[in-house]
Write a protein that holds these residues in place. Sequence first.
Motif, PDB file in Angstrom:
ATOM      1  N   GLN A   1      19.190 -48.349-130.979  1.00 16.06           N
ATOM      2  CA  GLN A   1      20.242 -47.386-131.062  1.00 16.06           C
ATOM      3  C   GLN A   1      18.790 -46.181-132.116  1.00 16.06           C
ATOM      4  OE1 GLN A   1      23.838 -49.415-133.003  1.00 16.06           O
ATOM      5  NE2 GLN A   1      21.636 -50.325-134.443  1.00 16.06           N
ATOM      6  N   VAL A   2      18.073 -45.887-130.785  1.00 12.01           N
ATOM      7  CA  VAL A   2      17.624 -44.753-131.064  1.00 12.01           C
ATOM      8  C   VAL A   2      17.094 -43.813-129.412  1.00 12.01           C
ATOM      9  CG1 VAL A   2      14.797 -43.960-131.681  1.00 12.01           C
ATOM     10  CG2 VAL A   2      15.956 -46.012-132.271  1.00 12.01           C
ATOM     11  N   CYS A   3      17.192 -42.739-129.993  1.00 11.89           N
ATOM     12  CA  CYS A   3      17.608 -41.874-128.813  1.00 11.89           C
ATOM     13  C   CYS A   3      16.693 -41.456-127.942  1.00 11.89           C
ATOM     14  CB  CYS A   3      17.906 -40.184-129.043  1.00 11.89           C
ATOM     15  SG  CYS A   3      17.053 -39.724-130.555  1.00 11.89           S
ATOM     16  N   ILE A   4      15.134 -42.352-127.756  1.00 15.85           N
ATOM     17  CA  ILE A   4      13.992 -41.628-127.666  1.00 15.85           C
ATOM     18  C   ILE A   4      14.092 -43.511-127.324  1.00 15.85           C
ATOM     19  CG2 ILE A   4      13.006 -40.089-128.176  1.00 15.85           C
ATOM     20  CD1 ILE A   4      11.192 -41.051-129.873  1.00 15.85           C
ATOM     21  N   SER A   5      14.869 -44.838-127.498  1.00 14.59           N
ATOM     22  CA  SER A   5      14.474 -45.712-126.636  1.00 14.59           C
ATOM     23  C   SER A   5      13.531 -45.606-125.500  1.00 14.59           C
ATOM     24  CB  SER A   5      15.182 -46.244-127.240  1.00 14.59           C
ATOM     25  OG  SER A   5      15.204 -47.719-127.537  1.00 14.59           O
ATOM     26  N   PRO A   6      13.649 -46.897-125.141  1.00 13.43           N
ATOM     27  CA  PRO A   6      13.174 -47.323-124.019  1.00 13.43           C
ATOM     28  C   PRO A   6      14.272 -47.852-123.182  1.00 13.43           C
ATOM     29  CG  PRO A   6      11.347 -48.275-125.198  1.00 13.43           C
ATOM     30  CD  PRO A   6      11.899 -47.753-125.838  1.00 13.43           C
ATOM     31  N   THR A   7      14.509 -47.293-121.981  1.00 10.37           N
ATOM     32  CA  THR A   7      15.985 -47.887-121.603  1.00 10.37           C
ATOM     33  C   THR A   7      15.539 -48.425-120.045  1.00 10.37           C
ATOM     34  OG1 THR A   7      16.699 -45.603-122.130  1.00 10.37           O
ATOM     35  CG2 THR A   7      17.556 -47.024-122.786  1.00 10.37           C
ATOM     36  N   ARG A   8      14.841 -47.736-119.557  1.00 13.10           N
ATOM     37  CA  ARG A   8      14.577 -48.111-117.877  1.00 13.10           C
ATOM     38  C   ARG A   8      13.548 -48.577-117.193  1.00 13.10           C
ATOM     39  NH1 ARG A   8      15.913 -42.799-114.714  1.00 13.10           N
ATOM     40  NH2 ARG A   8      15.546 -41.716-116.491  1.00 13.10           N
ATOM     41  N   PHE A   9      13.329 -50.246-117.237  1.00 13.09           N
ATOM     42  CA  PHE A   9      11.396 -50.527-116.952  1.00 13.09           C
ATOM     43  C   PHE A   9      11.629 -50.546-115.051  1.00 13.09           C
ATOM     44  CE2 PHE A   9      10.782 -51.368-122.043  1.00 13.09           C
ATOM     45  CZ  PHE A   9      12.314 -51.039-122.023  1.00 13.09           C
ATOM     46  N   TYR A  10      10.307 -49.444-114.722  1.00 12.05           N
ATOM     47  CA  TYR A  10       9.748 -49.364-113.573  1.00 12.05           C
ATOM     48  C   TYR A  10       8.381 -50.276-114.131  1.00 12.05           C
ATOM     49  CZ  TYR A  10      14.016 -46.295-112.872  1.00 12.05           C
ATOM     50  OH  TYR A  10      15.133 -45.590-113.083  1.00 12.05           O
ATOM     51  N   VAL A  11       8.474 -51.268-112.974  1.00 13.08           N
ATOM     52  CA  VAL A  11       7.194 -52.080-112.545  1.00 13.08           C
ATOM     53  C   VAL A  11       6.668 -52.144-111.670  1.00 13.08           C
ATOM     54  CG1 VAL A  11       5.152 -54.296-113.952  1.00 13.08           C
ATOM     55  CG2 VAL A  11       8.016 -52.556-115.616  1.00 13.08           C
ATOM     56  N   GLN A  12       5.060 -51.662-111.396  1.00 11.59           N
ATOM     57  CA  GLN A  12       4.489 -51.439-109.876  1.00 11.59           C
ATOM     58  C   GLN A  12       4.330 -53.116-110.186  1.00 11.59           C
ATOM     59  OE1 GLN A  12       0.910 -49.000-109.359  1.00 11.59           O
ATOM     60  NE2 GLN A  12       1.967 -48.803-107.838  1.00 11.59           N
ATOM     61  N   GLU A  13       5.024 -53.663-108.209  1.00 12.72           N
ATOM     62  CA  GLU A  13       4.567 -54.673-108.187  1.00 12.72           C
ATOM     63  C   GLU A  13       4.241 -56.189-108.704  1.00 12.72           C
ATOM     64  OE1 GLU A  13       5.957 -53.851-104.090  1.00 12.72           O
ATOM     65  OE2 GLU A  13       7.466 -54.026-104.088  1.00 12.72           O
ATOM     66  N   ALA A  14       2.881 -54.708-108.124  1.00 19.17           N
ATOM     67  CA  ALA A  14       1.580 -56.003-108.195  1.00 19.17           C
ATOM     68  C   ALA A  14       1.343 -57.056-109.410  1.00 19.17           C
ATOM     69  CB  ALA A  14       0.234 -55.996-108.234  1.00 19.17           C
ATOM     70  N   VAL A  15       2.443 -56.023-110.594  1.00 16.92           N
ATOM     71  CA  VAL A  15       2.019 -56.687-112.325  1.00 16.92           C
ATOM     72  C   VAL A  15       3.778 -57.087-113.033  1.00 16.92           C
ATOM     73  CG1 VAL A  15       0.160 -55.693-112.929  1.00 16.92           C
ATOM     74  CG2 VAL A  15       1.859 -53.959-113.306  1.00 16.92           C
ATOM     75  N   TYR A  16       4.385 -57.082-111.819  1.00 18.84           N
ATOM     76  CA  TYR A  16       5.644 -57.385-112.641  1.00 18.84           C
ATOM     77  C   TYR A  16       5.542 -58.431-112.858  1.00 18.84           C
ATOM     78  CZ  TYR A  16      11.211 -57.799-112.410  1.00 18.84           C
ATOM     79  OH  TYR A  16      12.159 -58.125-112.318  1.00 18.84           O
ATOM     80  N   ASP A  17       5.426 -60.110-112.519  1.00 23.32           N
ATOM     81  CA  ASP A  17       5.784 -60.599-113.255  1.00 23.32           C
ATOM     82  C   ASP A  17       5.167 -61.290-114.667  1.00 23.32           C
ATOM     83  OD1 ASP A  17       7.395 -61.330-111.184  1.00 23.32           O
ATOM     84  OD2 ASP A  17       5.704 -62.928-109.944  1.00 23.32           O
ATOM     85  N   ARG A  18       3.891 -60.395-114.481  1.00 18.82           N
ATOM     86  CA  ARG A  18       3.925 -60.683-116.103  1.00 18.82           C
ATOM     87  C   ARG A  18       4.030 -59.829-117.069  1.00 18.82           C
ATOM     88  NH1 ARG A  18      -2.913 -59.440-114.470  1.00 18.82           N
ATOM     89  NH2 ARG A  18      -3.296 -59.322-116.733  1.00 18.82           N
TER      90      ARG A  18
ATOM     91  N   VAL B   1      13.208 -53.399-113.292  1.00 19.32           N
ATOM     92  CA  VAL B   1      13.209 -53.580-112.244  1.00 19.32           C
ATOM     93  C   VAL B   1      11.611 -52.866-111.338  1.00 19.32           C
ATOM     94  CG1 VAL B   1      15.528 -52.631-111.645  1.00 19.32           C
ATOM     95  CG2 VAL B   1      13.718 -51.139-111.670  1.00 19.32           C
ATOM     96  N   THR B   2      10.913 -53.377-110.039  1.00 16.85           N
ATOM     97  CA  THR B   2      10.249 -53.181-109.413  1.00 16.85           C
ATOM     98  C   THR B   2      10.057 -51.299-108.820  1.00 16.85           C
ATOM     99  OG1 THR B   2      10.749 -54.190-107.725  1.00 16.85           O
ATOM    100  CG2 THR B   2       9.607 -55.392-109.141  1.00 16.85           C
ATOM    101  N   PHE B   3       8.945 -50.667-108.578  1.00  9.70           N
ATOM    102  CA  PHE B   3       8.767 -49.791-107.799  1.00  9.70           C
ATOM    103  C   PHE B   3       7.068 -50.413-106.658  1.00  9.70           C
ATOM    104  CE2 PHE B   3       5.036 -47.155-109.668  1.00  9.70           C
ATOM    105  CZ  PHE B   3       5.252 -47.988-110.763  1.00  9.70           C
ATOM    106  N   LYS B   4       7.551 -49.238-106.307  1.00 10.25           N
ATOM    107  CA  LYS B   4       6.098 -49.396-105.132  1.00 10.25           C
ATOM    108  C   LYS B   4       5.583 -48.407-105.319  1.00 10.25           C
ATOM    109  CE  LYS B   4       7.834 -51.759-100.872  1.00 10.25           C
ATOM    110  NZ  LYS B   4       9.050 -52.705-101.287  1.00 10.25           N
ATOM    111  N   THR B   5       5.846 -47.025-104.986  1.00 10.94           N
ATOM    112  CA  THR B   5       4.608 -45.461-105.520  1.00 10.94           C
ATOM    113  C   THR B   5       4.834 -44.395-105.907  1.00 10.94           C
ATOM    114  OG1 THR B   5       6.283 -44.286-103.934  1.00 10.94           O
ATOM    115  CG2 THR B   5       4.105 -45.648-102.949  1.00 10.94           C
TER     116      THR B   5
END
Length: 474
Positions: A280-297, A388-392
Amino acid sequence: MYSNLQLFIDGQWLNGDGRAGEDVINPATEKPLAHLPHASIADLDHALEAAKKGFAAWRTTSAYDRAKIMRKAADLMRERYDAISKILTLEEGKAYPEARAEVMTSADIIEWYAEEGRRAYGRVVPGRGKVRQIVVQEPVGIVAAFTPWNFPALTPARKIGGALAAGCSLILKASEETPGACVEMVRCFADAGLPAGVLNLVFGVPATISEHLIAKDDVRKISFTGSIPVGKHLATLAAKTMKRATMELGGHSPVVVFADADPEKSADTIAAFKYRNSGQVCISPTRFYVQEAVYDRFLARFTEYAKALKVGDGLEKGVAMGPLASARRIDVMESFVQDAKSRGGKVVAGGQRRGNQGFFYDPTVITEVPDDCKVMTQEPFGPLAPVVTFKTMDEVVERANSLPYGLAAYAFTGSARTANMIGEALQSGMVGVNSINVSTPETPFGGVKESGYGSEGGLEGLQAYLNTKFISQA
Ligand code: NAD
């Protein structure tokens, strides 16, 4: 252990005495803590008269003497930190160590403004003829400030600090849901010798108070922290009498984790930050985009962190995450998680209310959600982390900038070039690159786009309460 809740007008503490009011609830137990008196319209007019008198006295007090009183108030906050922090945890729910950090940072903010107020310099500009051209900084006047429930000490401290350092007087309407920490902080100013009328504290029906005060010509500035719809409404009211305004509104902060970042280290840093104050923080991280190669880890480590978090009453030792502040926040979490599931999302940690007493909700991680589902597009303001993942780079920048919000954004990378590029590309008032420290007393804090305008903190937070006047003297 809880606060004696009162209004503070013209240097006097006022009790219920026939006034309307409401109960303040402990979100960990759902039991009432105390009764809060509401200010009547007559109380608001009394506060306005007091603020006029207070402004006349305070603006003519030297910045040096103003700083002495403000520093004394900060010292009292530090002396009383334990009592104030417990009150804060009782009413808001956040874990005690977080409450303590909030109170200590609030004292730092007041102290920083006390010092910075002594440096509100003007300048002399060389004239074209025989003329003295002087630029001076003057306090804007009476300020009406409105603060929310999630940071009951820190948000008032930012507004009180900036306004008092500039020489303004204030009528502060703090949160009715979490009033106690602010009452105790105002008590520190009263005990430090702040002249009567300079700082007035009221509570009541928010819309009644804001409409009454913002319509008054004598109020020259408003400062609001809260949701975007309320911010837009108050900005419209302020425009009718051309008042200056600072708007600290909601956000939906993207986190971009590049493949060249250390995924475990990034996950540890950002997960601890994510669940602070139950999200409950206005600057809380809320959408996580992780590049595919490190997503699982990244996901494995982040999920492990979420599952291991100790959730409970914030006063209990070892608890890392308390309850949400109210029952309505639980309803919002449930609707967001339901929506995500119905759109193909997979809940890999948490995902439900915890227990049946207190407003506890699991630290939650959701994957495989589409970009247009609720949790990815509307501010969750709770312990939900969609990953979620991203590519570029181009793709993630476009997705990160696609919402109307622009408060905070974060990125993790091992490359200096990527760090430079992402810091510039994200449309946001604050960007943390390999860092989550985007809020300090010394640095500007504020949003772009629908997250609002104006800054609090830093030099900018002082300028927010100063008018610039040019004197041309032949
Ligand atoms: P809300 O919009 O009902 O209230 C937000 C705050 O504004 C509360 O403190 C409330 O007392 C105050 N408020 C409401 N109407 C007002 C009015 N007419 N005049 C003056 N003050 C008024 O939202 P909520 O359910 O309390 O909180 C949830 C949402 O609020 C979140 O989704 C988040 O976006 C936002 N919020 C943001 C911050 C922030 O730090 N920017 C803080 C708290 C809440």
